[in-house]
Design an enzyme around this catalytic site. Structure first.
Site, PDB file in Angstrom:
ATOM      1  N   SER A 116      15.855 -57.489 -12.629  1.00 21.40           N
ATOM      2  CA  SER A 116      15.787 -56.780 -12.542  1.00 21.40           C
ATOM      3  C   SER A 116      15.535 -55.807 -10.776  1.00 21.40           C
ATOM      4  O   SER A 116      15.463 -56.941  -9.957  1.00 21.40           O
ATOM      5  CB  SER A 116      14.937 -55.625 -13.599  1.00 21.40           C
ATOM      6  OG  SER A 116      15.565 -54.315 -12.790  1.00 21.40           O
ATOM      7  N   HIS A 117      14.094 -55.213 -11.003  1.00 25.01           N
ATOM      8  CA  HIS A 117      13.378 -54.321 -10.208  1.00 25.01           C
ATOM      9  C   HIS A 117      11.983 -55.633  -9.545  1.00 25.01           C
ATOM     10  O   HIS A 117      11.404 -55.065  -8.606  1.00 25.01           O
ATOM     11  CB  HIS A 117      12.681 -53.651 -10.522  1.00 25.01           C
ATOM     12  CG  HIS A 117      12.099 -53.522 -11.950  1.00 25.01           C
ATOM     13  ND1 HIS A 117      12.605 -53.670 -12.783  1.00 25.01           N
ATOM     14  CD2 HIS A 117      10.867 -53.358 -12.236  1.00 25.01           C
ATOM     15  CE1 HIS A 117      11.412 -53.947 -13.534  1.00 25.01           C
ATOM     16  NE2 HIS A 117      10.627 -53.706 -13.428  1.00 25.01           N
ATOM     17  N   ASP A 280      18.496 -50.521  -8.340  1.00 23.34           N
ATOM     18  CA  ASP A 280      17.156 -51.240  -8.213  1.00 23.34           C
ATOM     19  C   ASP A 280      17.765 -52.813  -7.482  1.00 23.34           C
ATOM     20  O   ASP A 280      19.520 -53.466  -7.965  1.00 23.34           O
ATOM     21  CB  ASP A 280      16.160 -51.435  -9.131  1.00 23.34           C
ATOM     22  CG  ASP A 280      16.748 -51.724 -10.701  1.00 23.34           C
ATOM     23  OD1 ASP A 280      18.006 -51.827 -10.679  1.00 23.34           O
ATOM     24  OD2 ASP A 280      16.336 -52.689 -11.612  1.00 23.34           O
ATOM     25  N   ASP A 282      19.027 -55.105  -9.732  1.00 24.96           N
ATOM     26  CA  ASP A 282      20.469 -55.067 -10.437  1.00 24.96           C
ATOM     27  C   ASP A 282      21.283 -53.536 -11.287  1.00 24.96           C
ATOM     28  O   ASP A 282      22.526 -53.695 -11.699  1.00 24.96           O
ATOM     29  CB  ASP A 282      20.090 -55.695 -12.281  1.00 24.96           C
ATOM     30  CG  ASP A 282      19.441 -55.423 -13.135  1.00 24.96           C
ATOM     31  OD1 ASP A 282      18.401 -54.109 -12.406  1.00 24.96           O
ATOM     32  OD2 ASP A 282      19.427 -55.125 -14.031  1.00 24.96           O
ATOM     33  N   ASP A 284      20.693 -50.880 -12.272  1.00 23.45           N
ATOM     34  CA  ASP A 284      20.518 -50.068 -13.350  1.00 23.45           C
ATOM     35  C   ASP A 284      19.560 -48.364 -13.192  1.00 23.45           C
ATOM     36  O   ASP A 284      19.390 -47.703 -14.194  1.00 23.45           O
ATOM     37  CB  ASP A 284      20.474 -51.120 -14.755  1.00 23.45           C
ATOM     38  CG  ASP A 284      18.864 -52.014 -14.478  1.00 23.45           C
ATOM     39  OD1 ASP A 284      18.474 -51.424 -13.898  1.00 23.45           O
ATOM     40  OD2 ASP A 284      18.989 -51.926 -15.755  1.00 23.45           O
ATOM     41  N   ARG A 285      18.643 -48.932 -12.247  1.00 28.60           N
ATOM     42  CA  ARG A 285      17.432 -47.708 -12.174  1.00 28.60           C
ATOM     43  C   ARG A 285      18.298 -47.086 -10.952  1.00 28.60           C
ATOM     44  O   ARG A 285      19.141 -47.584  -9.782  1.00 28.60           O
ATOM     45  CB  ARG A 285      16.491 -48.423 -11.958  1.00 28.60           C
ATOM     46  CG  ARG A 285      15.626 -48.805 -12.458  1.00 28.60           C
ATOM     47  CD  ARG A 285      14.253 -49.546 -12.145  1.00 28.60           C
ATOM     48  NE  ARG A 285      13.445 -50.828 -14.047  1.00 28.60           N
ATOM     49  CZ  ARG A 285      12.840 -50.017 -14.145  1.00 28.60           C
ATOM     50  NH1 ARG A 285      12.103 -49.842 -12.755  1.00 28.60           N
ATOM     51  NH2 ARG A 285      11.769 -51.070 -14.434  1.00 28.60           N
ATOM     52  N   LYS A 380      21.749 -48.693 -18.656  1.00 27.20           N
ATOM     53  CA  LYS A 380      20.906 -47.455 -18.174  1.00 27.20           C
ATOM     54  C   LYS A 380      22.268 -48.096 -16.575  1.00 27.20           C
ATOM     55  O   LYS A 380      22.280 -48.947 -16.493  1.00 27.20           O
ATOM     56  CB  LYS A 380      19.957 -47.386 -18.048  1.00 27.20           C
ATOM     57  CG  LYS A 380      19.194 -48.559 -17.309  1.00 27.20           C
ATOM     58  CD  LYS A 380      17.810 -48.176 -17.290  1.00 27.20           C
ATOM     59  CE  LYS A 380      16.791 -49.360 -16.297  1.00 27.20           C
ATOM     60  NZ  LYS A 380      15.800 -50.002 -17.868  1.00 27.20           N
TER      61      LYS A 380
HETATM   62  C1  G1P Z   1       9.755 -51.265 -18.044  1.00 30.23           C
HETATM   63  C2  G1P Z   1      10.188 -50.008 -18.274  1.00 30.23           C
HETATM   64  C3  G1P Z   1      11.532 -49.636 -19.027  1.00 30.23           C
HETATM   65  C4  G1P Z   1      12.583 -50.290 -19.284  1.00 30.23           C
HETATM   66  C5  G1P Z   1      11.792 -51.831 -18.869  1.00 30.23           C
HETATM   67  C6  G1P Z   1      13.135 -52.708 -18.157  1.00 30.23           C
HETATM   68  O1  G1P Z   1       9.319 -52.538 -19.127  1.00 30.23           O
HETATM   69  O2  G1P Z   1       8.959 -49.619 -18.589  1.00 30.23           O
HETATM   70  O3  G1P Z   1      11.130 -48.493 -19.766  1.00 30.23           O
HETATM   71  O4  G1P Z   1      13.058 -50.643 -19.963  1.00 30.23           O
HETATM   72  O5  G1P Z   1      11.171 -52.372 -17.384  1.00 30.23           O
HETATM   73  O6  G1P Z   1      13.382 -52.208 -17.018  1.00 30.23           O
HETATM   74  P1  G1P Z   1       8.151 -52.702 -18.999  1.00 30.23           P
HETATM   75  O7  G1P Z   1       7.455 -53.677 -18.213  1.00 30.23           O
HETATM   76  O8  G1P Z   1       7.057 -51.267 -19.322  1.00 30.23           O
HETATM   77  O9  G1P Z   1       7.985 -53.596 -20.416  1.00 30.23           O
HETATM   78 ZN    ZN Z   2      17.169 -52.649 -13.056  1.00 30.01          ZN
END
Ligand code: G1P
Ligand code: ZN
Length: 544
Positions: A116-117, A280, A282, A284-285, A380
């Protein structure tokens, strides 16, 4: 071609977190590491009918090791006798696009290769997540089963076959498996075309409306170019950092005010465009900006819900309900109340929204972590959120700032921030939480930063659809007049532990300075949890 049964032994720590298994790339590159985990997924999703009639899809965000991982997974899929494997061309598929592919093609599931990010590269992060036949992330029950399988594994299956061409659309047979390389944009674009009025959005761009979209050198570049430039007629320079790179060009592909610096600078400059957005790693953000104006994710969720029926064709029949993760601001609650629809409060992580949407209980959902989406898919969806905002801008003819201010005028404002304290020692952080838990019972009635604590507890969620219970989902201090302080440990990190502190202060007066309001709350919370004593820290690394 020979199928291989390769002997292996369990590897510790292959426990999926908030969103799949995320580790350092070098960890994934260790012998058998990826193979063990992927075989464990196959073992966990085996419904007893074999794989010969099943189709899975695979794609990733293009980060370092994406292509090598896909080649390995092709062999494992063939080794397990999978009927068909669909691969996004070039190994690319955004998370929302995967969800769209699974749903539109009615297939068994999909594997998304992404952290992801988190940054990408050989010394950064890699990840794998599995999405089920509803297109959504594996439920906690399934991820727990996958984890169990990783602890029992003794063999993985593969096939003796060289790397295949994943860069050209087409299809080949490997053993009994058909491997098809597909256009990763097609299903996604078709899905959003059904929701949004592309004609209306074209007219918005024709009228001279200016937007800047930052793909952060990650997966959304090709999607954004297809949608905004080719289909909606925006000028080509609308999309910046639009080519997926293995290391995201050194960018931390997390669309927030700190990491999307280039976009933020341009939106806060003199001749800023009307609208700015980013997504981000992938896809989804989302980050939403107006001219010198930042829309918090909590406000964005509330405002999309507020306008959806009138401004977005796909929601013309209204919304069934809204869901938000517990730490997300309560702005959406007020919109739900005014629309007369239910509001669901779930634990952090998108997987909890799936059941609600499958059961038709909610239409739109979101998290404070820059995630917003709807029941068009089960993830998302960054570009969906951008298209929602474009639709609202086109429909109202107002600026981003005007739309948000009108929302605050009507509903009041949740001043909101998340403070992240990264790289804490894991034991110290869990001791701090244990100690805080023992204090909870005595907190109600006490005052913190001039606000009375009404309730102090640890959030536990009972899924209204299947009755499953998820405990230990964050500590909440509910304060008087709609303010809250939430504390939880991140479940997505790959090194050390991250404490997330979420601060919310509600007021009908919407023009105050956010730092003046939230800083005293932050300081008082740092004192209360004895962060300095346990973790030798006072200040967050990132505030969003
Ligand atoms: C974080 C975000 C959460 C999101 C997840 C995946 O998780 O807080 O809202 O769904 O990334 O993108 P966390 O690291 O807080 O467990
Ligand atoms: Zn992501």
């Amino acid at each position: 071609m020979q199928r291989l049964a390769v002997k292996t032994t369990p590897i510790v720590g292959q426990k999926p977190g908030t969103s799949g298994l995320r580790k350092k790339t070098r960890t994934f590159m260790q012998q058998h590491y990826l193979e063990n985990f992927v075989q464990s997924i196959f073992n966990a999703i085996d419904d007893g009918n074999g794989f010969s009639h099943k189709t899975l899809a695979i794609g990733g965000d293009g980060r370092y090791y994406n292509r090598q991982a896909i080649q390995k997974i092709v062999r494992i899929a063939a080794g397990n006798g999978l009927g068909k494997l669909l691969i996004g061309q070039g190994g690319i598929m955004s998370t929302p696009a995967m969800s769209a592919v699974i749903r539109r093609r009615n297939i068994y599931g999909g594997l998304i290769l992404s952290a992801s990010h988190n940054p990408g590269g050989i010394d950064e992060d890699f990840g794998i997540k599995y999405n089920s036949s509803n297109g959504g992330p594996a439920t906690e029950t399934l991820t727990e089963l996958i984890y169990q399988k990783t602890q029992q594994i003794d063999t993985y299956f593969s096939i003796d076959h060289p790397d295949i061409d994943i860069d050209h659309i087409g299809s080949i047979r490997i053993g009994d498996t058909t491997v098809e390389v597909i256009d990763p944009l097609e299903d996604y674009v078709a899905t959003v075309e059904q929701i949004f009025d592309f004609e209306k959005l074209r007219r918005l761009f024709e009228s001279g409306f200016r937007m800047l979209f930052d793909a952060m050198n990650a997966v959304t570049g090709p999607y954004a170019k297809r949608i905004f430039v080719e289909l909606l007629g925006a000028p080509p320079d609308t999309v910046i950092n639009g080519t997926p790179l293995e290391d995201f060009g050194g960018i931390h592909p997390d669309p927030n005010l700190v990491y999307a610096a280039e976009l933020v600078n341009r939106l806060y400059a003199k001749d800023a465009p009307d609208f700015g957005a980013a997504s981000d790693g992938d896809g989804d953000r989302n980050l939403i900006l107006g001219k010198s104006f930042f829309v918090t994710p909590g406000d964005s969720l509330a405002i999309i819900a507020e306008h959806a029926k009138d401004a977005i064709r796909g929601y013309a029949n209204g919304l069934r309900g809204i869901a938000r993760s517990m730490p997300t601001s309560t702005a959406a609650d007020r919109v739900a109340a005014s629309l007369g629809i239910p509001l669901y409060e779930t634990p952090t992580g998108w997987k909890f929204f799936g059941n609600l949407m499958d059961a038709g209980l909610c239409t739109i959902c979101g998290e404070e972590s820059f995630g917003t989406g709807s029941d068009h898919i089960r993830e998302k969806d960054g570009l969906w959120a951008v298209l929602c905002w474009l639709s609202i801008l086109a429909h109202t003819g107002r600026s981003v700032a005007e739309i948000v201010r009108l929302h605050w005028q009507r509903f009041g404002r949740s001043y909101y921030q998340r403070h992240d304290f990264d790289d804490l020692d894991q034991n110290a952080a869990s001791e701090m939480f244990s100690s805080l838990r023992t204090k909870l019972a005595d907190l109600a009635g006490r005052v913190i930063a001039d606000r009375k604590i009404i309730l102090a507890d640890e959030f536990s969620y009972t899924d209204p659809v299947d009755g499953s219970v998820s405990k230990g989902q964050g500590i909440r201090l509910i304060l008087e007049s709609g303010s809250r302080i939430i504390l939880r440990l991140s479940g997505t990190g790959t090194a050390g532990t991250t404490l997330r502190m979420y601060l919310e202060s509600y007021s009908s007066n919407y023009d105050s300075n956010i730092d003046e309001i939230l800083s005293p709350m932050a300081e008082a919370t740092v004192e209360l949890i004895e962060l300095e004593k346990y973790c030798s820290r006072r200040h967050p690394n990132v505030k969003t």
